[in-house]
Enzyme design. Sequence first.
Site, mmCIF file in Angstrom:
data_model
loop_
_atom_site.group_PDB
_atom_site.id
_atom_site.type_symbol
_atom_site.label_atom_id
_atom_site.label_comp_id
_atom_site.label_asym_id
_atom_site.label_seq_id
_atom_site.Cartn_x
_atom_site.Cartn_y
_atom_site.Cartn_z
ATOM 1 N N ASP A 11 -78.786 66.634 74.482
ATOM 2 C CA ASP A 11 -77.428 66.778 75.146
ATOM 3 C C ASP A 11 -77.221 67.233 75.416
ATOM 4 O O ASP A 11 -76.799 67.041 74.245
ATOM 5 C CB ASP A 11 -77.497 65.113 75.145
ATOM 6 C CG ASP A 11 -76.479 65.035 76.667
ATOM 7 O OD1 ASP A 11 -76.207 65.329 77.280
ATOM 8 O OD2 ASP A 11 -76.471 63.755 76.626
ATOM 9 N N ASP A 23 -75.902 70.100 83.312
ATOM 10 C CA ASP A 23 -76.287 69.079 83.022
ATOM 11 C C ASP A 23 -77.343 68.668 83.126
ATOM 12 O O ASP A 23 -78.199 68.427 84.020
ATOM 13 C CB ASP A 23 -75.419 68.061 83.102
ATOM 14 C CG ASP A 23 -76.109 67.239 82.894
ATOM 15 O OD1 ASP A 23 -75.582 66.964 81.188
ATOM 16 O OD2 ASP A 23 -76.095 65.661 83.065
#
Length: 452
Positions: free
Chosen positions: A117, A325
Amino acid sequence: MSIRKISTILAVLLPTFWTAATAVRSSTLLLARSHSLPSPNAGAPLTQWAASLAAQSAADVTRVGMLAAAVPAKPKSESKGRSFVPIASGRQILSINNYVARARLGTPPQTLLVAIDPSNDAAWIPCSACVGCAPKSSPSFAPTDSPTYRPVRCGWPQCAQVPGVASCPGGPGASCAFNMSYGSSTLQAVLGQDVLALEGGGAASSYTFGCLRVVTGQSVPPQGLLGFGRGPLSFLSQTKDTYGSVFSYCLPSYKSSNFSGTLRLGSAGQPKRIKTTPLLYNPHRPTLYYVDMIGIQVGGRAVAVPASALASFDPATGTGGTIVDAGTMFTLFSPPVYAAVRDAFRRKVRAPVSAPLGGFDTCYNLTGSGVRVPSITVAFAGGAGAAMTLPEENVMIHRTWGGVACLAMAAGPSTGVNAGLNVLASMQQQNHRVLFDVANARVGFSREHCTA
């Protein structure tokens, strides 16, 4: 209006939305997509597909809200060498909303599939006897089986660097604990250190991570998460002497379960001619990777987007701007940007219109037609021609049965802390090499096929 409230409203109003020391080296890891979206099987009713879209919509909105939390970033550094790590789309492996890589933790090594992440900092791993963690069938880490494990004590520098709230009720010599939220989940963990290695990468001898003890909710990846953000406890910061704060990834399709994607660590082995744009630093959200989006084209023609909607974040409040992202699945544009892109897209597509699927409001019935889907190009600042040109595979989400396809983008929140924020998400990044060179404050994009 809170992000939680926004997410609730979307869930109600959009019920049919689809839902790595001292020696400097480099590594490439293969990435896998892990996601809960079921494949639209042949013969499955359209409402079932639409419901899965709705669940993902709510998850993306919740994640955007989560991105509001950030911690101070670490200084920059230099890098040489390379290391390649396999990554894969874990949608069919773990059913979570992240790409995953194989990791080895402890001595002897205990193998886990950890989520990667880039918009989070700390690592956390389910530890044995964790309450609320994944089922017993899913691997967890047993600290008592690793003689190299040691707890981080209250008063150590790392205890003050946790992204959540540190807790030291036992005084300076006690184990450092922290609480934080992730998506719709909350977690409690104690901070520890042990040997960590990613498959294809070098080992970090004293990697600091959270050992999960209590978890509520379903958002926490079942075998743990490795944060690649810009904060002090991220993989990027903890291995900066090895990899120099440089990494890139190529995300395979979320439909693939093969470890055909790659996570490249270190400056060596990165694309030589990749077009880059400046990496921006938002002091209000220093973890996140901000870029300056300056224009959008649909089918090669510029879209008339209000300049204010493309502006960088507001330095006074940190709101607005554009982030890259890999944890959000579908790109979210601020409402004015999305409206302009959607309208331009509609003017280019000549196909029977299908009913909206919740947040996907631009859908078509492509059965038996050779419809030409226009590309979408996102241009960035820097004067070097940095851009992402998205072909149909990055633009449309297709149902395998029935011929329905939708523009795989949506409008983000119009109010609250995330109003005006643009999020370039994982589906639009698939089969692109995305370079994050924090040492030189740049982000790069180039087309690269990595789906097996």
